[in-house]
Scaffold this motif. Sequence first.
Motif, PDB file in Angstrom:
ATOM      1  N   ALA A 167       0.830  -1.212   0.000  1.00 37.67           N
ATOM      2  CA  ALA A 167       0.000   0.000   0.000  1.00 37.67           C
ATOM      3  C   ALA A 167       0.865   1.264   0.000  1.00 37.67           C
ATOM      4  CB  ALA A 167      -0.943  -0.007   1.200  1.00 37.67           C
ATOM      5  N   PHE A 171      -0.730   4.521  -1.490  1.00 38.02           N
ATOM      6  CA  PHE A 171      -1.594   5.151  -0.489  1.00 38.02           C
ATOM      7  C   PHE A 171      -0.984   6.458   0.012  1.00 38.02           C
ATOM      8  CE2 PHE A 171      -3.019   6.105   3.749  1.00 38.02           C
ATOM      9  CZ  PHE A 171      -4.393   6.002   3.619  1.00 38.02           C
ATOM     10  N   VAL A 177      -9.391   7.896   0.237  1.00 39.11           N
ATOM     11  CA  VAL A 177      -9.583   6.726   1.097  1.00 39.11           C
ATOM     12  C   VAL A 177      -8.693   6.895   2.322  1.00 39.11           C
ATOM     13  CG1 VAL A 177      -9.348   4.221   1.261  1.00 39.11           C
ATOM     14  CG2 VAL A 177     -10.081   5.248  -0.894  1.00 39.11           C
ATOM     15  N   TYR A 182      -9.098   1.992   4.197  1.00 38.82           N
ATOM     16  CA  TYR A 182      -8.376   0.977   3.432  1.00 38.82           C
ATOM     17  C   TYR A 182      -8.212  -0.306   4.244  1.00 38.82           C
ATOM     18  CZ  TYR A 182      -5.104  -1.649   0.710  1.00 38.82           C
ATOM     19  OH  TYR A 182      -4.521  -2.675   0.006  1.00 38.82           O
TER      20      TYR A 182
END
Length: 198
Positions: A167, A171, A177, A182
């Motif tokens: 991630a 991310f 998100v 997540y």
Amino acid sequence: MARSRAHDFEAKQRAILRAAAAVFAEAGMDKASMAQIAGRADVSKALLYHYYPGKDALIFDIIRTHLSELNAAIAAAENATLPPRDQLRALVHAVLEQYRDADDYHMVQLNGTRTLSDTQRQEIVALERAIVRRFATVIRAIHPDIDQGRPILTAVTMSLFGMMNWAYMWFRDGGPVSRADYADLATDIFLGGFERLH
């Protein structure tokens, strides 16, 4: 007589580890220098060498610290009174929260393990296995017959780690998100596919 530790020894050590992880993540293990790390940590080279004799010791301590703290966070999130699916969700949340602001540490773990000595590598592998076991135990509780017919527990467990560990590549906190969103999404995707396993 042994020299006593300064009162701020651990705070300085933590600052050095953060700085070193950032330099290693930016420059790579081979190109990073102790001078760069000292500059980033805002300490003298002499003080840096007081804490760590060289880059190898720094790389090892970054990875060991990262994994030890991750393992402790997962252990703290364990709650046997919860249903197994909720236990798993709590562990995923703990991992992704522990990864907050830890991208540099994570990159050093991914790229620096190859530079470690055999003894150091064995210690890191033992920590990694302890972390994986915590998840595998809960996954087996969700699906007690998972290894009937063919042993797939490790493959299934590592697939979940794939969603969590990579991630950091995409991310960003503050995006559409959230980290908690997540964690729930990854858990739901995992459980949705997991429940279809035979």
